[in-house]
Design an enzyme around this catalytic site. Structure first.
Site, PDB file in Angstrom:
ATOM      1  CD  GLU A 113      59.198  39.214  54.685  1.00 13.38           C
ATOM      2  OE1 GLU A 113      58.641  40.010  55.373  1.00 13.38           O
ATOM      3  OE2 GLU A 113      58.707  38.778  53.466  1.00 13.38           O
ATOM      4  CB  SER A 386      21.049  22.193  30.473  1.00 13.16           C
ATOM      5  OG  SER A 386      21.271  22.391  28.981  1.00 13.16           O
TER       6      SER A 386
END
Length: 641
Positions: A113, A386
């Site tokens: 960072e 289905s």
């Protein structure tokens, strides 16, 4: 080599060099003008921000951070006001001093960072300049240039909205903060303040969640993996994707090696280190984690993570706690029943939605939230089989060319698909000849569904799915009507609920209302339904799906009142479904295995899922009056093109 490519290569070569060498390198590539502009810009930036620090008198007083305490907790309630959970309460944060945090983690975070943290005075002109150049080459935001001090003041004082003025404010506050607080204190506050994912706010709770150990005992490999989470915790979480987590870990370790903060041997050992994960402990104390997790994700999408964790929200859900607990107990009972019937290691998900409002009334993401908080109701993409067919038949009805009595030939057929041929067949490997659409859906015949899909156009079927908020990847291939895509139970319940409301739709939600701690309304989800489907075609689809329950594959869902629904069974019996609705409540139930293995030979939605659905609905509708669906004759049939 183009100037852009040359510039990008030069940038990658010099990203860790000193300020002078960095700008010198840029000058060699882009010419003296850019060099002069960059150096002048850096001088203006460094000097000008000090002046701005004096003139920005309306910014917060950073001296408050000397006595800063974590922000206000957000609370989640059920529809009747019962407290379900608190988010970012002190139970999920344990502040630790810097000397109780592993040096490995401190170095990994700094490398990832802000590697110049102990050298700058709140801002890093080199980092800002480098970020600007990277973003210029990329044509968009790729790197932020923020120091750890800037990130800290942003998280505590400023909004998350990207804006030039906010960046200036970050820089001003960072300079001020470094004048009144030591570097160690800033780093300690940052590590205790930063969000690490899965509702872990602070390094100690994150270490306990990810690795089941204190932050002071983290190894180099664990530390690099944690440091890699900061930019996108949920995306790079090892609980979500160990592959992505290891990728970020390697990037962090590579940066540490580049900085000479670790040796090659340490780099190699850390990469090869066995990572032993702990358990996700988010939303501690919540009796209904499937609900609170879903609420949290919806709030993060709407307001952002930081707002949820710090703004003291009061969230009223759409769920009655007793009703939800009834649903969870029903699922646990049927899990044991199915285990006894041979469906070992089964998982079950259930979603119940009021079709009139699209409010979620119950959402169960698995058989036991205590052993697994993975939410199969909202996160598991499984094939519907289905149960996808009603979308095909609705599309046919909406075209105006088909009715339930239209005859379709259930007979052998083949289609050219790509470089091969597709031969659809029925589940029982027989053919029924000429049958009406009503019978084709009631008996869940595959070949007629494919033929109807071909007749109306697979792209039209996909359009219907998109309208119903099913955004899974779909290709208009011949097998599409048989449900070879990924969907969630929440998507299926919402889609069927839109049929049950005759084409009127609101976004499905678990949140009714959100206020701040003072009672100001932040979000009001009062339904504002829109007509998105043809009402006649929706009513006709419901009419045919009632036949499924009366005399078709869904007979096990008969509860003594009008029900429209559809079973679903995928190839190899990996996923079995029943989605059914009455006018007041739509419920989807899915059964499968997390490893996507076969449940059991001949396991079907009609045989094994309809009893679960029936049991739940009989309890859910105990005091709800019987209602009939509106017949298609109440609506105007669309004209065919």
């Amino acid at each position: 080599m183009s100037s852009t490519k040359s510039f990008a290569k030069k940038y990658s070569d010099i990203q860790t060099s000193s300020s002078f060498e960095f700008f010198k390198g840029v000058g060699q590539v882009t010419g003296g003008t850019l060099l002069s502009m960059t150096m002048v810009g850096s001088s203006v930036l460094a000097g000008g921000l000090v002046g701005l620090a004096i003139s920005f008198r309306d910014l917060p007083d950073v001296r408050q951070l000397r006595t800063f305490f974590p922000s206000e907790t957000s609370y989640i309630y059920d529809i009747k006001g019962k407290l379900l959970s608190s988010i970012h309460g002190e139970a999920n944060r344990e502040v630790v001093t810097l000397d109780r945090i592993s040096p490995n983690l401190k170095r990994a975070v700094l490398a990832s960072e802000d590697s110049h943290f102990y050298d700058h005075h709140g801002i890093n002109p080199v980092g800002i300049g480098r970020a600007a150049l990277v973003n210029w080459v990329a044509g968009g935001v790729r790197e932020g240039g923020s120091t750890i001090t800037m990130q800290l003041v942003k998280n505590i004082f400023l909004s998350q909205k990207r804006a030039f003025t906010r960046k200036i404010a970050e820089a001003v506050l960072a300079i001020r903060l470094e004048q009144v607080m030591s570097k160690d204190h800033i780093l300690e506050m940052y590590l205790n303040q930063v969000y690490w994912g899965h509702n872990n706010y602070g390094v100690q709770t994150a270490a306990r969640t990810y690795f089941n150990k204190s932050a002071e005992n983290l190894t180099l490999g664990e530390s690099a993996m944690m440091a890699g989470l900061i930019q996108a915790p949920e995306e790079f979480s090892p609980f979500v994707s160990m592959k992505l987590a290891k990728q970020k870990q390697k990037e962090v370790l590579g940066r540490m090696l580049e900085l000479d903060w670790i040796s090659q041997q340490e780099y190699n050992d850390a990469l090869n280190e066995e990572i032993k994960l702990g358990k996700i402990k988010s939303f501690q104390g919540s009796a209904l984690p499937y609900i609170t997790n879903t609420v949290a994700q919806e709030l993060i999408q709407k307001f952002g993570r930081q707002a949820l964790l710090t703004n003291g929200m009061r969230v009223q859900t759409t769920v009655d706690a007793k009703f939800q607990m009834m649903a969870e107990e029903t699922i646990k009972k049927w899990h044991k029943t199915l285990e006894a019937e041979g469906l070992k290691n089964n998982q079950i998900a259930l979603v119940a939605i009021d079709p009139r409002t699209h409010f979620v009334k119950a959402l169960v993401g698995g058989v036991d939230s205590k052993t697994s908080e993975f939410n199969r109701a909202t996160q598991a993409q499984r094939q519907p089989g289905s149960s996808f067919k009603p979308f095909v038949y609705y599309t046919a009805f909406a075209s105006g060319k088909f009715t339930p009595d239209t005859t379709v030939l259930d007979s052998p057929v083949s289609y050219r698909d790509g470089n091969g041929w597709y031969y659809p067949h029925n589940y029982d490997n027989t053919f029924m000849g000429a049958i009406p659409i009503r019978t084709a859906l009631a008996q869940s015949r595959n070949v007629p569904a494919v033929k109807i899909g071909k007749a109306v156009g697979m792209n039209k079927v996909i359009e219907t799915c998109r309208t119903l908020r099913i955004n899974s990847p779909m290709v208009p291939v011949s097998s599409l009507p048989l449900g070879a895509i990924g969907v969630t139970p929440l998507q299926m319940a919402s889609a069927y609920a839109t049929f049950a409301n005759y084409g009127w739709q609101s976004p499905p939600t678990v949140i009714a209302r959100v206020t701040d701690s003072s009672g100001n309304v932040l979000l009001d989800n009062t339904p504002k339904p829109q007509l998105v489907l043809n009402p006649w075609a929706s009513a006709t689809t419901l009419d045919v799906m009632q036949t499924v329950v009366k005399e078709g594959t869904g007979r096990g869902a008969d509860i003594g009142r009008p029900v429209a629904g559809k079973t679903g069974t995928t190839s190899s019996e990996k996923d079995i479904w029943f989605i059914g609705t009455v006018p007041q409540l739509t419920t989807a139930v899915w059964v499968g295995k997390d490893n996507n293995g076969q449940l059991a030979h001949d396991a079907t939605g009609g045989g094994m899922v309809t009893p679960i659905w029936r049991d739940f609905m009989q309890k859910a509708l105990k005091d709800v009056p019987v209602e009939n669906f509106q017949p298609p004759s109440k609506f105007s049939r669309p004209k065919s093109d």
